[in-house]
Design a protein around this motif. Structure first.
Motif, PDB file in Angstrom:
ATOM      1  N   PRO A 282      -1.014  -8.086   9.991  1.00 28.51           N
ATOM      2  CA  PRO A 282      -2.037  -8.767   9.188  1.00 28.51           C
ATOM      3  C   PRO A 282      -2.357  -7.968   7.924  1.00 28.51           C
ATOM      4  O   PRO A 282      -2.316  -6.729   7.931  1.00 28.51           O
ATOM      5  CB  PRO A 282      -3.243  -8.831  10.127  1.00 28.51           C
ATOM      6  CG  PRO A 282      -2.684  -8.680  11.504  1.00 28.51           C
ATOM      7  CD  PRO A 282      -1.478  -7.798  11.360  1.00 28.51           C
ATOM      8  N   LEU A 283      -2.680  -8.680   6.852  1.00 28.51           N
ATOM      9  CA  LEU A 283      -3.007  -8.019   5.590  1.00 28.51           C
ATOM     10  C   LEU A 283      -4.169  -7.042   5.766  1.00 28.51           C
ATOM     11  O   LEU A 283      -4.150  -5.936   5.199  1.00 28.51           O
ATOM     12  CB  LEU A 283      -3.361  -9.069   4.535  1.00 28.51           C
ATOM     13  CG  LEU A 283      -3.802  -8.535   3.164  1.00 28.51           C
ATOM     14  CD1 LEU A 283      -2.714  -7.690   2.519  1.00 28.51           C
ATOM     15  CD2 LEU A 283      -4.209  -9.699   2.256  1.00 28.51           C
ATOM     16  N   GLU A 284      -5.160  -7.414   6.566  1.00 31.56           N
ATOM     17  CA  GLU A 284      -6.326  -6.556   6.775  1.00 31.56           C
ATOM     18  C   GLU A 284      -5.924  -5.202   7.352  1.00 31.56           C
ATOM     19  O   GLU A 284      -6.460  -4.156   6.954  1.00 31.56           O
ATOM     20  CB  GLU A 284      -7.336  -7.238   7.698  1.00 31.56           C
ATOM     21  CG  GLU A 284      -7.975  -8.499   7.130  1.00 31.56           C
ATOM     22  CD  GLU A 284      -7.049  -9.702   7.165  1.00 31.56           C
ATOM     23  OE1 GLU A 284      -5.994  -9.624   7.863  1.00 31.56           O
ATOM     24  OE2 GLU A 284      -7.355 -10.697   6.483  1.00 31.56           O
ATOM     25  N   LYS A 285      -4.983  -5.207   8.286  1.00 27.41           N
ATOM     26  CA  LYS A 285      -4.543  -3.951   8.903  1.00 27.41           C
ATOM     27  C   LYS A 285      -3.821  -3.074   7.890  1.00 27.41           C
ATOM     28  O   LYS A 285      -3.985  -1.843   7.873  1.00 27.41           O
ATOM     29  CB  LYS A 285      -3.622  -4.257  10.091  1.00 27.41           C
ATOM     30  CG  LYS A 285      -3.273  -3.049  10.930  1.00 27.41           C
ATOM     31  CD  LYS A 285      -2.538  -3.459  12.199  1.00 27.41           C
ATOM     32  CE  LYS A 285      -2.247  -2.246  13.079  1.00 27.41           C
ATOM     33  NZ  LYS A 285      -1.575  -2.632  14.349  1.00 27.41           N
ATOM     34  N   ARG A 286      -3.031  -3.685   7.017  1.00 22.57           N
ATOM     35  CA  ARG A 286      -2.321  -2.926   5.999  1.00 22.57           C
ATOM     36  C   ARG A 286      -3.302  -2.318   4.988  1.00 22.57           C
ATOM     37  O   ARG A 286      -3.150  -1.169   4.567  1.00 22.57           O
ATOM     38  CB  ARG A 286      -1.310  -3.828   5.292  1.00 22.57           C
ATOM     39  CG  ARG A 286      -0.275  -4.429   6.230  1.00 22.57           C
ATOM     40  CD  ARG A 286       0.643  -5.409   5.537  1.00 22.57           C
ATOM     41  NE  ARG A 286       1.644  -4.725   4.710  1.00 22.57           N
ATOM     42  CZ  ARG A 286       2.629  -5.373   4.092  1.00 22.57           C
ATOM     43  NH1 ARG A 286       2.731  -6.700   4.217  1.00 22.57           N
ATOM     44  NH2 ARG A 286       3.495  -4.711   3.359  1.00 22.57           N
ATOM     45  N   LEU A 287      -4.321  -3.090   4.617  1.00 23.74           N
ATOM     46  CA  LEU A 287      -5.304  -2.598   3.657  1.00 23.74           C
ATOM     47  C   LEU A 287      -6.145  -1.466   4.251  1.00 23.74           C
ATOM     48  O   LEU A 287      -6.492  -0.505   3.556  1.00 23.74           O
ATOM     49  CB  LEU A 287      -6.209  -3.741   3.195  1.00 23.74           C
ATOM     50  CG  LEU A 287      -5.514  -4.870   2.422  1.00 23.74           C
ATOM     51  CD1 LEU A 287      -6.527  -5.950   2.045  1.00 23.74           C
ATOM     52  CD2 LEU A 287      -4.814  -4.336   1.179  1.00 23.74           C
ATOM     53  N   GLU A 288      -6.458  -1.573   5.549  1.00 24.54           N
ATOM     54  CA  GLU A 288      -7.220  -0.512   6.212  1.00 24.54           C
ATOM     55  C   GLU A 288      -6.438   0.794   6.206  1.00 24.54           C
ATOM     56  O   GLU A 288      -6.990   1.875   5.968  1.00 24.54           O
ATOM     57  CB  GLU A 288      -7.536  -0.930   7.653  1.00 24.54           C
ATOM     58  CG  GLU A 288      -8.597  -2.020   7.766  1.00 24.54           C
ATOM     59  CD  GLU A 288      -8.755  -2.491   9.192  1.00 24.54           C
ATOM     60  OE1 GLU A 288      -8.077  -1.930  10.091  1.00 24.54           O
ATOM     61  OE2 GLU A 288      -9.537  -3.437   9.411  1.00 24.54           O
ATOM     62  N   GLN A 289      -5.153   0.729   6.489  1.00 26.56           N
ATOM     63  CA  GLN A 289      -4.327   1.939   6.487  1.00 26.56           C
ATOM     64  C   GLN A 289      -4.283   2.552   5.090  1.00 26.56           C
ATOM     65  O   GLN A 289      -4.427   3.769   4.930  1.00 26.56           O
ATOM     66  CB  GLN A 289      -2.906   1.610   6.950  1.00 26.56           C
ATOM     67  CG  GLN A 289      -1.960   2.801   6.836  1.00 26.56           C
ATOM     68  CD  GLN A 289      -0.543   2.479   7.255  1.00 26.56           C
ATOM     69  OE1 GLN A 289      -0.062   2.974   8.277  1.00 26.56           O
ATOM     70  NE2 GLN A 289       0.141   1.665   6.474  1.00 26.56           N
TER      71      GLN A 289
END
Length: 302
Positions: A282-289
């Protein structure tokens, strides 16, 4: 992973090794069951066909991907700025420069493929060239170059062998009643028809292969984000690029998305398939990292 200046990822190496081992075991089990149910000759034929198709995909991955994305190779004279960015990143990463391609489509995306770092190609679309800033595009290119350094195409192609063979068998076993795999003939113990045994086993192998490959693919995308962010030291630029790409694709006509959907798994952002079927996290997981990496880089050193 190839010896470059990209940050190492022991987790990716471990996952690649484990998935290849498990899928290799599945492939052997599939061939053994098929040989027992339908004859040794059929088992050998499927094994050779599955391995042969995987080798073809690996050796021709650059040509297949370029055709799927309707892309063409460009020279430094045709795209000097793009070549300049890749030149700088390859020097920074201490890796061979891949060929460079451009796909004439409004879909904002990028991908890298090729059987080795010496035979790789990095491709961007005209849509992404008009959407991103220089720093954002460099973040995307660093992400793609990390796939080349990790030899992702080789690993994913080898790992897909069992799924390819199982998919072929699933299609073929559907014609069991017409005489394939012994037609309606039952085994010596008056059990299930041979074609039905083949169909059930191949469906199970295909399903397990599908899930394992999707899990590995999602992790490798996170790994490429991480490696690209550390190489450029600008994770915020990559995060901004991912957000722009995601938003940009929502404005692209469905017809244009369908034209390049065949190459979606290779792209930095998925064109289709969500949830369990998605090849990307998910995009959210990539942005969090990326936000965590930015915080780490911004933290003052003692």
């Amino acid at each position: 992973m190839a010896r470059t200046r990209f940050v190492g990822d022991a987790g990716l190496t471990a996952r690649m090794t484990l998935v290849m081992f498990l899928l290799g075991g599945l492939f052997v089990a599939l061939v053994v069951v098929l040989a027992a149910a339908a004859g040794q000759g059929i088992g050998i034929l499927v094994a050779v066909a599955g391995i042969g198709f995987a080798v073809y995909q690996w050796s021709s991955s650059d040509k297949i991907a370029m055709r799927a994305m309707r892309a063409r190779e460009v020279t430094p004279q045709e795209a000097p700025e793009l070549h300049g960015m890749i030149d700088r990143l390859c020097t920074l990463a201490d890796m061979p420069k891949p060929r460079v391609g451009i796909a004439d489509t409004s879909v904002p995306n990028a991908f890298a493929t090729g059987r080795s770092p010496d035979r790789a190609v990095v491709c961007v679309t005209t849509g992404i060239l008009g959407l991103l800033t220089t720093q954002e595009l460099e973040g995307v290119l660093a992400h793609e170059l990390s796939h080349v350094a990790h030899r992702d195409v080789l690993v994913m192609t080898v790992a897909s062998s069992s799924g390819i063979a199982a998919g072929m068998l699933t299609q073929g076993a559907q014609y069991g009643g017409l005489g394939f795999f012994g037609g309606g003939r039952r085994d010596n113990n008056n059990g299930l028809p041979v074609w039905l045994v083949v169909l059930l086993v191949s469906l199970v192998v295909y399903a397990v292969s599908f899930v394992l490959l999707r899990l590995l693919s999602r992790y490798r995308e996170l790994s490429a984000d991480r490696a690209g962010a550390y190489l450029t030291l600008k994770p915020a630029a990559l995060a901004s690029a991912l957000q722009k790409i995601s938003g940009g694709m929502q404005r692209v006509p469905e017809r244009d998305l369908r034209q390049v959907s065949a190459g979606s798994a290779l792209c930095i952002s998925p064109i289709s398939l969500k949830g369990l079927a998605s090849t990307h996290p998910p995009l959210e997981k990539r942005l969090e990292q990326l936000a965590r990496i930015q915080g780490e880089l911004d933290r003052p050193t003692a």
